[in-house]
Scaffold this motif. Structure first.
Motif, PDB file in Angstrom:
ATOM      1  N   ARG A   1       0.823  -1.208   0.000  1.00  0.00           N
ATOM      2  CA  ARG A   1       0.000   0.000   0.000  1.00  0.00           C
ATOM      3  C   ARG A   1       0.857   1.259   0.000  1.00  0.00           C
ATOM      4  NH1 ARG A   1      -4.975  -0.336   4.145  1.00  0.00           N
ATOM      5  NH2 ARG A   1      -3.275  -0.413   5.640  1.00  0.00           N
ATOM      6  N   ALA A   2       1.974   1.230   0.722  1.00  0.00           N
ATOM      7  CA  ALA A   2       2.857   2.399   0.752  1.00  0.00           C
ATOM      8  C   ALA A   2       3.493   2.633  -0.616  1.00  0.00           C
ATOM      9  CB  ALA A   2       3.941   2.219   1.814  1.00  0.00           C
ATOM     10  N   VAL A   3       3.934   1.568  -1.249  1.00  0.00           N
ATOM     11  CA  VAL A   3       4.559   1.705  -2.572  1.00  0.00           C
ATOM     12  C   VAL A   3       3.516   2.145  -3.598  1.00  0.00           C
ATOM     13  CG1 VAL A   3       5.719   0.456  -4.447  1.00  0.00           C
ATOM     14  CG2 VAL A   3       6.403   0.073  -2.066  1.00  0.00           C
ATOM     15  N   ARG A   4       2.319   1.593  -3.505  1.00  0.00           N
ATOM     16  CA  ARG A   4       1.248   2.026  -4.413  1.00  0.00           C
ATOM     17  C   ARG A   4       1.003   3.526  -4.251  1.00  0.00           C
ATOM     18  NH1 ARG A   4      -4.445  -0.909  -3.852  1.00  0.00           N
ATOM     19  NH2 ARG A   4      -4.304  -0.004  -1.761  1.00  0.00           N
ATOM     20  N   SER A   5       0.969   3.987  -3.031  1.00  0.00           N
ATOM     21  CA  SER A   5       0.776   5.410  -2.767  1.00  0.00           C
ATOM     22  C   SER A   5       1.855   6.249  -3.443  1.00  0.00           C
ATOM     23  CB  SER A   5       0.794   5.646  -1.249  1.00  0.00           C
ATOM     24  OG  SER A   5       0.878   7.018  -0.947  1.00  0.00           O
ATOM     25  N   MET A   6       3.103   5.831  -3.320  1.00  0.00           N
ATOM     26  CA  MET A   6       4.205   6.589  -3.925  1.00  0.00           C
ATOM     27  C   MET A   6       4.119   6.610  -5.441  1.00  0.00           C
ATOM     28  SD  MET A   6       7.543   5.680  -1.613  1.00  0.00           S
ATOM     29  CE  MET A   6       7.131   4.024  -1.092  1.00  0.00           C
ATOM     30  N   VAL A   7       3.805   5.462  -6.039  1.00  0.00           N
ATOM     31  CA  VAL A   7       3.731   5.393  -7.503  1.00  0.00           C
ATOM     32  C   VAL A   7       2.617   6.283  -8.027  1.00  0.00           C
ATOM     33  CG1 VAL A   7       3.299   3.893  -9.485  1.00  0.00           C
ATOM     34  CG2 VAL A   7       4.737   3.088  -7.611  1.00  0.00           C
ATOM     35  N   LEU A   8       1.457   6.234  -7.383  1.00  0.00           N
ATOM     36  CA  LEU A   8       0.351   7.075  -7.821  1.00  0.00           C
ATOM     37  C   LEU A   8       0.696   8.551  -7.647  1.00  0.00           C
ATOM     38  CD1 LEU A   8      -2.749   5.141  -6.425  1.00  0.00           C
ATOM     39  CD2 LEU A   8      -1.786   5.080  -8.730  1.00  0.00           C
ATOM     40  N   ALA A   9       1.384   8.878  -6.560  1.00  0.00           N
ATOM     41  CA  ALA A   9       1.735  10.268  -6.287  1.00  0.00           C
ATOM     42  C   ALA A   9       2.679  10.830  -7.344  1.00  0.00           C
ATOM     43  CB  ALA A   9       2.370  10.390  -4.901  1.00  0.00           C
ATOM     44  N   VAL A  10       3.657  10.031  -7.771  1.00  0.00           N
ATOM     45  CA  VAL A  10       4.643  10.559  -8.721  1.00  0.00           C
ATOM     46  C   VAL A  10       4.268  10.270 -10.165  1.00  0.00           C
ATOM     47  CG1 VAL A  10       6.479  10.289  -7.012  1.00  0.00           C
ATOM     48  CG2 VAL A  10       6.146   8.507  -8.723  1.00  0.00           C
ATOM     49  N   GLY A  11       3.369   9.300 -10.404  1.00  0.00           N
ATOM     50  CA  GLY A  11       3.105   8.868 -11.770  1.00  0.00           C
ATOM     51  C   GLY A  11       1.994   9.597 -12.487  1.00  0.00           C
ATOM     52  N   MET A  12       1.074  10.232 -11.754  1.00  0.00           N
ATOM     53  CA  MET A  12      -0.072  10.875 -12.407  1.00  0.00           C
ATOM     54  C   MET A  12       0.201  12.311 -12.815  1.00  0.00           C
ATOM     55  SD  MET A  12      -3.488   9.560 -10.541  1.00  0.00           S
ATOM     56  CE  MET A  12      -3.742   7.835 -10.225  1.00  0.00           C
ATOM     57  N   ASN A  13       0.747  13.073 -11.888  1.00  0.00           N
ATOM     58  CA  ASN A  13       0.969  14.486 -12.191  1.00  0.00           C
ATOM     59  C   ASN A  13       1.892  14.687 -13.385  1.00  0.00           C
ATOM     60  OD1 ASN A  13      -0.671  15.261 -10.098  1.00  0.00           O
ATOM     61  ND2 ASN A  13       0.991  15.604  -8.651  1.00  0.00           N
ATOM     62  N   SER A  14       2.788  13.713 -13.636  1.00  0.00           N
ATOM     63  CA  SER A  14       3.758  13.867 -14.721  1.00  0.00           C
ATOM     64  C   SER A  14       3.110  13.811 -16.097  1.00  0.00           C
ATOM     65  CB  SER A  14       4.837  12.780 -14.612  1.00  0.00           C
ATOM     66  OG  SER A  14       4.260  11.500 -14.710  1.00  0.00           O
ATOM     67  N   VAL A  15       1.878  13.303 -16.194  1.00  0.00           N
ATOM     68  CA  VAL A  15       1.189  13.226 -17.492  1.00  0.00           C
ATOM     69  C   VAL A  15       0.715  14.604 -17.950  1.00  0.00           C
ATOM     70  CG1 VAL A  15      -0.837  12.245 -18.657  1.00  0.00           C
ATOM     71  CG2 VAL A  15       0.496  10.842 -17.077  1.00  0.00           C
ATOM     72  N   LEU A  16       0.522  15.516 -17.005  1.00  0.00           N
ATOM     73  CA  LEU A  16      -0.047  16.837 -17.307  1.00  0.00           C
ATOM     74  C   LEU A  16       1.035  17.906 -17.259  1.00  0.00           C
ATOM     75  CD1 LEU A  16      -3.097  16.221 -15.005  1.00  0.00           C
ATOM     76  CD2 LEU A  16      -3.226  16.396 -17.488  1.00  0.00           C
ATOM     77  N   ARG A  17       1.324  18.549 -18.386  1.00  0.00           N
ATOM     78  CA  ARG A  17       2.384  19.542 -18.494  1.00  0.00           C
ATOM     79  C   ARG A  17       1.786  20.947 -18.491  1.00  0.00           C
ATOM     80  NH1 ARG A  17       6.806  17.026 -16.839  1.00  0.00           N
ATOM     81  NH2 ARG A  17       7.117  15.050 -17.932  1.00  0.00           N
ATOM     82  N   VAL A  18       2.359  21.826 -17.678  1.00  0.00           N
ATOM     83  CA  VAL A  18       1.742  23.138 -17.470  1.00  0.00           C
ATOM     84  C   VAL A  18       2.651  24.289 -17.879  1.00  0.00           C
ATOM     85  CG1 VAL A  18       0.262  22.295 -15.609  1.00  0.00           C
ATOM     86  CG2 VAL A  18       2.543  23.167 -15.073  1.00  0.00           C
ATOM     87  N   ASP A  19       3.682  24.010 -18.672  1.00  0.00           N
ATOM     88  CA  ASP A  19       4.668  25.054 -18.983  1.00  0.00           C
ATOM     89  C   ASP A  19       4.138  26.106 -19.954  1.00  0.00           C
ATOM     90  OD1 ASP A  19       4.578  22.959 -20.800  1.00  0.00           O
ATOM     91  OD2 ASP A  19       6.655  23.187 -21.421  1.00  0.00           O
ATOM     92  N   GLN A  20       2.965  25.881 -20.534  1.00  0.00           N
ATOM     93  CA  GLN A  20       2.422  26.853 -21.488  1.00  0.00           C
ATOM     94  C   GLN A  20       1.374  27.780 -20.868  1.00  0.00           C
ATOM     95  OE1 GLN A  20       3.692  27.095 -24.638  1.00  0.00           O
ATOM     96  NE2 GLN A  20       5.122  25.546 -23.864  1.00  0.00           N
ATOM     97  N   CYS A  21       1.232  27.741 -19.546  1.00  0.00           N
ATOM     98  CA  CYS A  21       0.223  28.567 -18.882  1.00  0.00           C
ATOM     99  C   CYS A  21       0.889  29.703 -18.123  1.00  0.00           C
ATOM    100  CB  CYS A  21      -0.614  27.717 -17.923  1.00  0.00           C
ATOM    101  SG  CYS A  21      -1.926  28.649 -17.097  1.00  0.00           S
ATOM    102  N   PRO A  22       0.869  30.927 -18.672  1.00  0.00           N
ATOM    103  CA  PRO A  22       1.496  32.058 -17.990  1.00  0.00           C
ATOM    104  C   PRO A  22       0.885  32.289 -16.611  1.00  0.00           C
ATOM    105  CG  PRO A  22       0.912  32.639 -20.256  1.00  0.00           C
ATOM    106  CD  PRO A  22       0.259  31.323 -19.954  1.00  0.00           C
ATOM    107  N   GLY A  23       1.748  32.474 -15.630  1.00  0.00           N
ATOM    108  CA  GLY A  23       1.280  32.759 -14.280  1.00  0.00           C
ATOM    109  C   GLY A  23       1.089  31.542 -13.402  1.00  0.00           C
TER     110      GLY A  23
END
Length: 280
Positions: free
Chosen positions: A82-104
């Motif tokens: 469960r702890a490892v699952r938590s870590m993978v979900l935490a680091v693996g989802m946000n990386s799919v969404l890139r926000v470098d084109q949003c000023p501010g």
């Protein structure tokens, strides 16, 4: 001013890149008693970037291990699935969404805030009988709707960020005024699209309206952790604001000032190293 609607958001969500296969399988593992932990660990290990970030978290002071773990299998043995699952979900989802084109949009402040909420939620869970690892994951992901907006509707979200600064209002109110929907609603649509388990859906979709959720849901915990983290100013953002705590959530959690003081101290102590471990 360009209002969004549910259909527009759902269409964009269908165009997102697929989640890493290990992340998808971990999401599907909630409620599945027959999950093949060894096979999932093997799939995580094949993603070198994901493995490196998970091991950084596992070896940080967050878990306080006496010796370092060097593989995903070692992490599962020492910390549990469960702890490892938590870590993978935490680091693996946000990386799919890139926000470098949003000023501010301040991606670093976003990360710091979500890490703070994850840490606070984990500590609160230990005091209230909730699952700490699930609470940590919910805290990390609670604002993922902001990433959806910043990465897929960057011009409109930049307008929202400017509106918030001009009117000195809460971000959720600026979103409703400018976009016609807020990040919790958008995050809920993503949670449906990616088939989050019910507890994580609640953390994402209902953390600004916990009274509408069922008693004992993760929404109460994330709502309070969110307010605490804003109150501590952990995002290092000059315009950070603390939204009022919903009294229903507070009463249902049954906490007091002494317990909260212990949580705050632990969150501050773990903050910087956990941010470094989770950062790409």
């Amino acid at each position: 001013m360009t209002l969004l609607n549910r259909d527009q958001v759902v269409t964009k969500l269908k165009q997102l890149p697929s989640l890493p296969s290990a992340v998808s399988e971990l999401l599907a593992s909630f409620g599945n008693e027959d999950v093949d932990i060894g096979e999932i660990a093997h799939k995580i290990s094949r993603d070198q970037g994901l493995t490196a970030r998970v091991l950084r978290v596992a070896n940080s002071s967050f878990y306080g291990l006496q010796s370092k773990v060097g593989t995903i299998n070692d992490a599962v043995v020492v910390l549990g699935f469960r702890a490892v699952r938590s870590m993978v979900l935490a680091v693996g989802m946000n990386s799919v969404l890139r926000v470098d084109q949003c000023p501010g949009f301040d991606a670093q402040a976003y990360l710091r805030h979500c890490v703070g909420v994850g840490l606070a939620a984990r500590s609160l869970a230990q005091l209230t009988g909730h699952n700490p690892e699930l609470a940590f994951t919910g805290g990390i992901l609670h604002d993922i709707g902001k990433l959806v907006l910043a990465s897929n509707f960057s011009a409109q979200y930049a307008e929202t960020l400017a509106y918030r600064k001009k009117h000195d209002c809460f971000m959720v109110l600026a979103e409703r005024d400018v976009l016609g929907m807020d990040h919790a609603e958008v995050g809920g649509l993503l949670a449906e699209a990616w088939r989050f388990p019910p507890a994580l859906y609640e953390a994402v979709a209902e953390h600004h309206a916990p009274a509408a959720s069922a008693a004992g849901s993760l929404a109460d915990l994330i709502h309070l952790a969110d307010a605490m983290t804003h109150g501590l100013g952990l995002a290092n953002s000059s315009d950070e604001m603390v939204m009022p705590v919903d009294p229903t959530a507070w009463l249902r959690l049954g906490l007091n000032s002494e317990k909260l003081t212990r949580v705050l101290t632990q969150v501050v102590a773990d903050m910087d190293e956990t941010c470094q471990a989770l950062n790409a």
